[in-house]
Every structure is written in structure tokens, then in C-alpha cells.
Design an enzyme around this catalytic site. Structure first.
Site, PDB file in Angstrom:
ATOM      1  N   ARG A   5       7.208   6.675  -5.559  1.00 34.33           N
ATOM      2  CA  ARG A   5       5.773   6.352  -6.218  1.00 34.33           C
ATOM      3  C   ARG A   5       5.063   7.510  -5.806  1.00 34.33           C
ATOM      4  NH1 ARG A   5       1.680   3.307  -2.368  1.00 34.33           N
ATOM      5  NH2 ARG A   5      -0.049   3.292  -3.780  1.00 34.33           N
ATOM      6  N   HIS A  50      -5.882   6.955  -6.024  1.00 32.50           N
ATOM      7  CA  HIS A  50      -5.658   6.845  -4.593  1.00 32.50           C
ATOM      8  C   HIS A  50      -6.704   7.590  -4.075  1.00 32.50           C
ATOM      9  CE1 HIS A  50      -2.096   6.288  -1.138  1.00 32.50           C
ATOM     10  NE2 HIS A  50      -3.471   6.201  -0.894  1.00 32.50           N
ATOM     11  N   GLU A  95      -5.071  -0.066  -2.842  1.00 30.82           N
ATOM     12  CA  GLU A  95      -5.859  -0.658  -1.857  1.00 30.82           C
ATOM     13  C   GLU A  95      -7.443  -0.401  -2.221  1.00 30.82           C
ATOM     14  OE1 GLU A  95      -4.792   1.282   1.939  1.00 30.82           O
ATOM     15  OE2 GLU A  95      -2.714   0.386   1.910  1.00 30.82           O
ATOM     16  N   ASN A 236       0.886  -3.330   0.165  1.00 34.69           N
ATOM     17  CA  ASN A 236       1.343  -2.443   1.389  1.00 34.69           C
ATOM     18  C   ASN A 236       0.923  -3.262   2.741  1.00 34.69           C
ATOM     19  OD1 ASN A 236       1.248  -0.801  -0.678  1.00 34.69           O
ATOM     20  ND2 ASN A 236      -0.702   0.481  -0.142  1.00 34.69           N
ATOM     21  N   TYR A 238       1.423  -3.293   6.920  1.00 37.23           N
ATOM     22  CA  TYR A 238       1.835  -2.477   7.967  1.00 37.23           C
ATOM     23  C   TYR A 238       1.713  -3.424   9.441  1.00 37.23           C
ATOM     24  CZ  TYR A 238       1.329   1.579   5.530  1.00 37.23           C
ATOM     25  OH  TYR A 238       1.503   2.707   4.502  1.00 37.23           O
ATOM     26  N   GLU A 303       4.214   0.066   0.389  1.00 41.50           N
ATOM     27  CA  GLU A 303       4.045   0.856   1.504  1.00 41.50           C
ATOM     28  C   GLU A 303       4.413   0.046   2.678  1.00 41.50           C
ATOM     29  OE1 GLU A 303       0.414   2.849   2.179  1.00 41.50           O
ATOM     30  OE2 GLU A 303       0.013   3.102   0.167  1.00 41.50           O
TER      31      GLU A 303
END
Length: 382
Positions: A5, A50, A95, A236, A238, A303
Site C-alpha cells: 500500500r 494521505h 483516516e 487502521n 493501533y 495499518e
């Protein structure tokens, strides 16, 4: 490696920001990259935006100017004409919530504007949703029958625990503000913003003597147009947070509107970044929550990672992958969550926004003290 990506830089192929001036060198750069990937049997997955907005468009108001919707569609059309014959998965925006919050609320990322805090982030979010939907519909009309690719949107999904037992309300508010704001209009059956978000902002706006809600309503035509405008959900993920009810943040603001206080459990495992706590079971919880909330759409993880010490023997990252991939596999095989791919963040130690080179997310180590920038596979790469 099965897939890679990467992001196309809008100003790299449209140096003036507009589609009447296409950079031959910029377009050739991406063709060369895509061709090399395909020669090596690596699927290119392309993100169109992005966070690198052309300066001229920022000067015109950026994501607060409704004309940015048309300009983004023009840029996307150029990208599709050039790359859709070779690329079968496009991500419109990375995002989007973070893009709006970090710029117009928290002043973390460029262009760092907060004079419209409490209003600007919501205008930004509305324009981004409309821009995404316009690009999706444009691909369906002009390119789908020819190239049969997929177009979707990406979201940063953090999961939430209640700080106090049985406080499901705080968790639901946190989910709908941080995830539902961008995903509910696209993936829910009803469309529009989440009701709990609309109601809380309406109440806060009224108490603050605004003549109308700071979260402007989407017209019915836009609700129908945005709903269903995605072939897949890109995730994504985390970390985790704890939430409880409470008044926090500047007024007005996205964070104050929620009426939540957010922190982290001191027992959660640390790594080199204070905010990124390791809570693998949270990954499984949020994947299953998304499947339930949005009728189990086709999903890809785009991600997932931690920053480790600047070393080749990154055993902490190896353990992280083992734990998080296990949770993903449990979600797939035991709960039938429709996940078809996993991409880590990131391939090489790279420039991490405002943190520069102080964070090491890569599975390939770079020696920045070496003039040749020697690269070495870390243990996690194997």
C-alpha cells in the site's frame, strides 16, 4: 510480500493542484513503481489522499471550501485514467477523522488551524464524506465496467473500554464520535451521522447559544448518495483507551462535545510511544464490533504496528504481531468477520509526521548514521 500500500501525492501529479496541468514526470514515477510491483507479483493498493493537500487549494480554504469536492474528483479522475488499468484497489482518503481533528481542532498537523475549533472539524468531515462519495460514484460510472476495481475509504479505529463497570453509554458515545462519524453515513443501513452524535452536539450548541447545531445536517439527497459508497472497509488500528463521562476540552470542540474523559489503564503493556498501549484483545473486540455495526462488510487491515527500539532484534514487535494476528484469525474463523487481508505499518523506518525519525515502525532497519542509509531486515520481517 503479497501487497504494498502506498499513497499518491496529489501535488506530485498535479503541481498546480488542478487537473489542467498534469506532471508527466510525476505520473511516470508512479507508473514505474506500479510496474515494478506487478513484475514481482505484489499487488499495488493505492491511497489517493494521505493528508498532502496542494498549497494552492489550502490557500483557497482547503477542506473547509466546498469546491474542494470538485477539485478532489478532478484529481481522482486523472489518477484513475492513469493507474486504474493496473490497480484494482483504491483508497480515497486515509483516516479522514484524524485529518479533520489534527488540523482544525488539535493543531498537530499542517496547516494547523484552530480558529474554527468546534465548527471547522465538522465542515471538514462533511466535505470529506461528500468528496469520497463523489469519487466512488464517478469510478462506478466511468471506470467500473472497464477495469472492475474496488474503491473504499480508510478509517482509524481505536477501541474503548469503560473506566467504570457497566458504563456502556460512554463506550458507545466514544465509538460513534471517533468511528461512526465517518463510517455510519457510508456503511449503516440508515446513513447520516450517528444519532447519539447529532443529539449531543445539538444540545451543546444550544447551551452555547448558537443559533443552530455546529454539526450541520446532511440533506436527504446526500444521505442517499453517501450511503453504500464503498466496496470495502479499510481499517487502521493501533491501541485502546478507557472512557468515562465528564467535561473536558476546549469549548466548543469535538472532544468537549462528547462529554467524555479518556485515559489508559496503567496495567496495559507499554512500548516506545506512550499513547500506544498493547492490548491485543482490543483488536478482536473492535473487529467484531465493526462487523456487527455495519453488517459485516468486506474488510482489510491497512495499518497495525508498534514502534520499537532502534534495533534489528525487535522481539517486542514479533510478539505484537503474534498476539494481534491471533486475534484477527479468531475473528475470522470463529466469528466469521469478513477480513481478507492484513497490511502492517510500516515497511521501513520512516518519517513519522511530527515525530520525525524518532519512532521506528519498520520491519526494515535503516542506519541513518550511514551515508548509504544501509537497510537490514529486522527479526520481525522474518
Amino acid at each position: 510480500m503479497k501487497a504494498y500500500r502506498f499513497s499518491i501525492s496529489w501535488p506530485r501529479i498535479l503541481p498546480t493542484g488542478f487537473s489542467n496541468n498534469i506532471s508527466k514526470e510525476g505520473v511516470t514515477y508512479y507508473h514505474n513503481l506500479i510496474d515494478d510491483l506487478l513484475i514481482n507479483d505484489i499487488e499495488p493498493i493505492v491511497t489517493l489522499y494521505h493528508w498532502d493537500l496542494p498549497q494552492v487549494i489550502e490557500d483557497a480554504g482547503g477542506w473547509l471550501n466546498p469546491h474542494v469536492i470538485d477539485w478532489f474528483v478532478d484529481y481522482a479522475r486523472v489518477a484513475f485514467k492513469e493507474f486504474a488499468p493496473k490497480v484494482k484497489k483504491f483508497i480515497t482518503l486515509n483516516e479522514p477523522l484524524d485529518n479533520c481533528i489534527y488540523v482544525y481542532n488539535m493543531r498537530i498537523h499542517a496547516p494547523s488551524k484552530s480558529s474554527l475549533r468546534g465548527i471547522g472539524e465538522y465542515i471538514c468531515g462533511e466535505n470529506i464524506l461528500k468528496a469520497h462519495a463523489r469519487v466512488y460514484r464517478m469510478y462506478q460510472k466511468e471506470f467500473k465496467d472497464i477495469y472492475n476495481g474496488l474503491v473504499g475509504i480508510n478509517a482509524h479505529v481505536k477501541n474503548f473500554y469503560p473506566k467504570h463497570e457497566n458504563d456502556s453509554e460512554s463506550v458507545e458515545i466514544a465509538f460513534q464520535f471517533s468511528i461512526g462519524w465517518m463510517l455510519h453515513p457510508i456503511f449503516s443501513e440508515t446513513g447520516h451521522y450517528p444519532n447519539i452524535m447529532k443529539n449531543l452536539i445539538d444540545i451543546k450548541s444550544q447551551k452555547q447559544d448558537y443559533s443552530r447545531s455546529r454539526l450541520l445536517k446532511l440533506g436527504d439527497n446526500w444521505v442517499d448518495y453517501i450511503r453504500g459508497a464503498s466496496d470495502f472497509l479499510l481499517i487502521n488500528h493501533y491501541t485502546f483507551a478507557r472512557v468515562e463521562r465528564g467535561d473536558v476540552g476546549l469549548k466548543p470542540s469535538f472532544f468537549n462535545d462528547q462529554g467524555l474523559i479518556e485515559d489508559q489503564d496503567p496495567t496495559w503493556e507499554n512500548n516506545t510511544i506512550p499513547w500506544l498501549k498493547i492490548v491485543p484483545e482490543g483488536f478482536g473486540i473492535i473487529l467484531r464490533k465493526l462487523a456487527i455495526e455495519y453488517n459485516n462488510p468486506l474488510m482489510y487491515i491497512t495499518e497495525n504496528d508498534i514502534s520499537s527500539e532502534n534495533t534489528i532484534d525487535d522481539d517486542d514487535r514479533v510478539r505484537y504481531y503474534q498476539k494481534y494476528l491471533k486475534e484477527m484469525l479468531i475473528s475470522i474463523h470463529h466469528h466469521k468477520v469478513n477480513i481478507k487481508g492484513y497490511l502492517l505499518w510500516y515497511f521501513i523506518d520512516s518519517f513519522e509526521w511530527t515525530s520525525g525519525y524518532s519512532q521506528n515502525f519498520g520491519i526494515v532497519h535503516i542506519n541513518f548514521n550511514d551515508p548509504e542509509r544501509k537497510r537490514t531486515l529486522k527479526k520481525s520481517a522474518y
